[in-house]
Scaffold this motif. Structure first.
Motif, short mmCIF file in Angstrom:
data_model
loop_
_atom_site.label_atom_id
_atom_site.label_comp_id
_atom_site.label_asym_id
_atom_site.label_seq_id
_atom_site.Cartn_x
_atom_site.Cartn_y
_atom_site.Cartn_z
N GLU A 65 -19.63 -59.41 -17.43
CA GLU A 65 -18.89 -60.66 -17.45
C GLU A 65 -17.82 -60.70 -16.36
N SER A 66 -17.24 -59.58 -16.06
CA SER A 66 -16.16 -59.52 -15.10
C SER A 66 -16.60 -59.75 -13.65
N VAL A 67 -17.91 -59.66 -13.39
CA VAL A 67 -18.39 -59.81 -12.02
C VAL A 67 -19.36 -60.96 -11.83
N LYS A 68 -19.65 -61.69 -12.89
CA LYS A 68 -20.55 -62.83 -12.78
C LYS A 68 -19.99 -63.84 -11.78
N ARG A 70 -19.78 -63.46 -8.74
CA ARG A 70 -19.23 -62.76 -7.58
C ARG A 70 -20.14 -61.67 -7.05
N PHE A 71 -20.80 -60.93 -7.94
CA PHE A 71 -21.66 -59.82 -7.54
C PHE A 71 -23.13 -60.17 -7.73
N THR A 72 -23.98 -59.56 -6.91
CA THR A 72 -25.41 -59.75 -7.01
C THR A 72 -26.13 -58.43 -6.78
N ILE A 73 -27.10 -58.12 -7.63
CA ILE A 73 -27.90 -56.92 -7.45
C ILE A 73 -29.26 -57.33 -6.91
N SER A 74 -29.77 -56.56 -5.97
CA SER A 74 -31.06 -56.88 -5.37
C SER A 74 -31.69 -55.63 -4.80
N LYS A 75 -32.95 -55.73 -4.41
CA LYS A 75 -33.65 -54.61 -3.82
C LYS A 75 -34.50 -55.06 -2.65
N ASP A 76 -34.67 -54.17 -1.69
CA ASP A 76 -35.50 -54.41 -0.53
C ASP A 76 -36.79 -53.62 -0.73
N HIS A 77 -37.89 -54.31 -0.94
CA HIS A 77 -39.15 -53.65 -1.24
C HIS A 77 -39.68 -52.82 -0.06
N SER A 78 -39.50 -53.32 1.15
CA SER A 78 -40.01 -52.61 2.32
C SER A 78 -39.22 -51.34 2.61
N LYS A 79 -37.91 -51.41 2.47
CA LYS A 79 -37.06 -50.25 2.74
C LYS A 79 -36.77 -49.42 1.49
N LYS A 80 -37.10 -49.97 0.34
CA LYS A 80 -36.88 -49.30 -0.94
C LYS A 80 -35.42 -48.91 -1.11
N ILE A 81 -34.57 -49.90 -0.97
CA ILE A 81 -33.13 -49.71 -1.11
C ILE A 81 -32.58 -50.69 -2.13
N LEU A 82 -31.71 -50.21 -2.97
CA LEU A 82 -31.03 -51.05 -3.95
C LEU A 82 -29.68 -51.46 -3.40
N TYR A 83 -29.32 -52.73 -3.56
CA TYR A 83 -28.07 -53.24 -3.04
C TYR A 83 -27.19 -53.81 -4.14
N LEU A 84 -25.90 -53.81 -3.87
CA LEU A 84 -24.94 -54.52 -4.70
C LEU A 84 -24.07 -55.32 -3.74
N GLN A 85 -24.26 -56.63 -3.72
CA GLN A 85 -23.45 -57.51 -2.89
C GLN A 85 -22.23 -57.92 -3.69
N MET A 86 -21.05 -57.65 -3.16
CA MET A 86 -19.81 -57.95 -3.85
C MET A 86 -19.00 -58.93 -3.02
#
Length: 131
Positions: A65-68, A70-86
């Motif tokens: 709730e504290s980051v709704k 504002r933050f987004t979680i996503s992944k890059d399928h080609s690079k196989k990397i997990l991201y957290l955009q803040m």
């Protein structure tokens, strides 16, 4: 198991943005996104570790709730990397940020942000928000 490593942490002013990355390696790397539930957690000095964002095997996303909004979680399928955009970072976002993974995923969606459900952890990357 899979080995995880975070990067992207830095010191920023309130209102600033950061994008954290989590890379995976090991025998489980190839099945990282298809079999693992992945998530971001954070822990500030003197406080318990708290769930920030999670991405389940079926694509479901859970946000604290504290980051709704504002933050987004996503992944890059080609690079196989997990991201957290803040975005719009606040001083209370200051913490060590960790990425984590587990397979099979938690049975209940309500447990996606429970750190006790995860058994693969990175070493963390520091995020500091101050004027």
């Amino acid at each position: 198991q899979v080995q995880l490593a975070e990067s992207g942490g830095a010191s920023v002013q309130p209102g600033g943005s950061l994008r954290l990355s989590c890379t995976a390696s090991g025998l489980g790397y190839g099945n990282y996104y298809s079999s693992y539930c992945v998530a971001w957690f954070r822990q500030a000095p003197g406080k318990e570790r708290e769930g920030v964002a999670a991405l389940d095997v079926d694509g479901s996303i859970g946000l604290a709730e504290s980051v709704k909004e504002r933050f987004t979680i996503s992944k890059d399928h080609s690079k196989k990397i997990l991201y957290l955009q803040m975005n719009n970072l606040k001083p209370e976002d200051t913490a060590m940020y960790y990425c984590a993974a587990v397979t099979p995923p938690p049975r209940l969606r309500s447990e996606l942000l429970n750190p006790r459900e995860y058994n693969n952890w990175g070493q963390g990357t520091q995020v500091t928000v101050s004027s």
